[in-house]
Design an enzyme around this catalytic site. Structure first.
Site, short mmCIF file in Angstrom:
data_model
loop_
_atom_site.label_atom_id
_atom_site.label_comp_id
_atom_site.label_asym_id
_atom_site.label_seq_id
_atom_site.Cartn_x
_atom_site.Cartn_y
_atom_site.Cartn_z
N TYR A 63 35.52 -29.12 17.62
CA TYR A 63 35.28 -28.95 18.90
C TYR A 63 34.21 -28.76 19.54
CZ TYR A 63 40.43 -26.16 17.59
OH TYR A 63 41.40 -26.45 17.43
N PRO A 215 50.82 -24.19 23.20
CA PRO A 215 52.16 -23.24 23.57
C PRO A 215 52.79 -23.65 24.79
CG PRO A 215 50.63 -21.46 23.69
CD PRO A 215 49.68 -22.90 23.15
#
Length: 355
Positions: A63, A215
Site C-alpha cells: 500500500y 464491504p
C-alpha cells in the site's frame, strides 16, 4: 465498540477494522482514487478510530509502496499497545527478481521492512496477501513458523485464498506442528457473495476468523452511485473499476438498501455493513476511510439491528445461484437421513443439522 474472538485464539478484535490502504500512496490515478492521505490526515483518522474503541488496523507493505506502513507507524507512536496490528506481504514492492512472492528470502526481507516502517518489534497478525503458486506451502509455512518462534510475529493469516489453499495449508500446519492460520481475509459484500460457496464453509470448519475487505464494493453500496452515473468523478469507484461486480444487479441491491435505510433513518452504507456484521462467519469488517466523518458513519452500523424482513429482502436481491457441487449436496441432503427421521423439511441444506 463491539469485539469478536479472532479464530480460535484468545485475542479479541473490534468488529470494525480500520483499513490503511488510503494512507500515503503515489501521485497517480490509483493512488488518488484509493487515498494518498497525508500524515496529518492519517493521524486524525487513526486517532478517531482508537478513541472510538477500534483496536484492529490492517495494512500491507504494497500500500503506497510502503507509504501506508510508514504513516501508520508514525500515527501509532505512544499508542501501539492499543492495537492488534496486521500487515501483509506478497505483492511486488520493487523491480528486483525476488521482491515479490513468498519465498523464505522475500518473506523475511518483507517482514524486516514492515517492522522498520511500522516502528515496532512485532506484527500481531502477519498475512499472506495472496496465494503464491511458485513457492511450496511447506516452505512458506515453515518460514512463517520461524518468525513466530522468533517473536517477530504473534499470529499468521492469509488473504485471497481459495478454499483448497486454506484447507491444504491447515493440513500442512497440523501435520508438521507449525503455526496455523488464524484468519482469512477475503472480499465479501452484498455485491459479492462468492465466498459463501466454498471459502466460508472451509473457514468455519477450521475455526478460522473471517476478515472482510471492500464491504461496500469499492463504494458502490454507499448509495452515492446511480444507474446514470456518479456525481463525484474523483471517487475511487469512478476511477478504478474494482472489485468487479454485476452492475445491474448491484443497483437492484442499492434500491433495496435505500428503502431499508429510509425505514431505519440511517445511510445505505450502514445497512450494507450491518448485513455483513450479521453474517455468522464474519469476525471483522475492514473499512477504508478518507475522512473522519466516514468512519463515524461506518461505526454506526454496529448499533443497527436489521429486522428479519430486512435481512430477507437483502438476501433475496443479492442471492447468487448455487454452484456445483453445492446444489448437489442440497439436492441429496434429505436422502442421507433414515426413513421416518424428523428433519427440517425440504429446505434442509448442507451444513445444517436435523432437529
Amino acid at each position: 465498540m463491539k469485539y469478536a474472538q479472532l479464530g480460535r485464539t484468545g485475542v479479541f478484535v473490534s468488529r470494525v477494522c480500520l483499513g490503511a490502504m488510503t494512507f500515503g500512496g503515489a501521485d497517480n490515478v490509483a493512488g488518488n482514487a484509493i487515498g494518498r492521505l497525508s500524515q496529518p490526515e492519517t493521524d486524525a483518522i487513526v486517532g478517531a478510530a482508537l478513541d472510538a474503541g477500534v483496536n484492529f488496523i490492517d495494512t500491507a507493505d504494497v500500500y503506497g509502496l510502503g507509504g501506508s506502513e510508514t504513516l501508520l507507524g508514525n500515527s501509532l507512536k505512544g499508542r501501539r499497545d492499543q492495537v492488534v496490528l496486521a500487515t501483509k506481504l506478497h505483492a511486488r514492492v520493487g523491480p528486483g527478481a525476488n521482491q515479490a512472492g513468498q519465498s523464505r528470502l522475500h518473506l523475511i526481507d518483507a517482514l524486516e521492512g514492515s517492522l522498520k516502517r511500522l516502528q515496532t518489534d512485532h506484527i500481531d497478525l502477519y498475512q499472506l496477501h495472496s496465494f503464491d503458486p511458485l513457492t511450496p506451502l511447506d516452505e512458506v509455512l515453515r518460514a512463517l513458523d520461524d518468525v513466530v518462534r522468533q517473536g517477530k510475529v504473534r499470529y499468521i493469516g492469509c488473504s485471497n485464498f481459495a478454499a483448497w489453499h486454506l484447507a491444504k495449508a491447515l493440513g500442512i500446519s497440523d501435520r508438521d506442528r507449525l503455526s496455523r492460520f488464524v484468519s482469512v481475509q477475503a472480499y465479501y459484500s452484498l455485491a459479492g457473495r462468492d465466498i459463501e460457496h466454498e471459502l466460508i464453509p472451509a473457514a468455519t470448519d477450521g475455526n478460522i476468523g473471517l476478515l472482510c475487505w471492500s464491504p461496500l464494493a469499492g463504494g458502490l453500496l454507499s448509495g452515492k452511485f446511480h444507474r446514470d452515473g456518479v456525481a463525484d468523478k474523483t471517487s475511487r469507484r469512478a476511477l478504478i473499476d474494482f472489485p468487479p461486480v454485476d452492475v445491474p444487479k448491484v443497483f437492484d441491491i442499492v434500491d433495496v438498501l435505500k428503502a431499508i435505510a429510509g425505514r431505519h433513518g440511517v445511510s445505505p452504507a450502514q445497512v450494507a455493513l450491518a448485513w455483513l456484521l450479521a453474517r455468522p462467519a464474519v469476525t471483522s469488517v475492514i473499512v477504508g476511510i478518507k475522512r473522519p466523518e466516514q468512519l463515524t458513519d461506518n461505526l454506526m452500523a454496529l448499533d443497527l439491528s436489521l429486522r428479519a424482513e430486512d435481512l430477507a429482502e437483502l438476501d433475496e436481491v443479492s442471492r447468487q445461484p448455487p454452484m456445483y457441487p453445492g446444489w448437489m449436496f442440497t439436492y441429496n441432503a434429505k436422502s442421507r437421513l433414515p426413513l421416518g427421521y424428523p428433519s427440517n423439511g425440504p429446505e434442509w441444506k448442507l451444513g445444517e443439522r436435523p432437529v
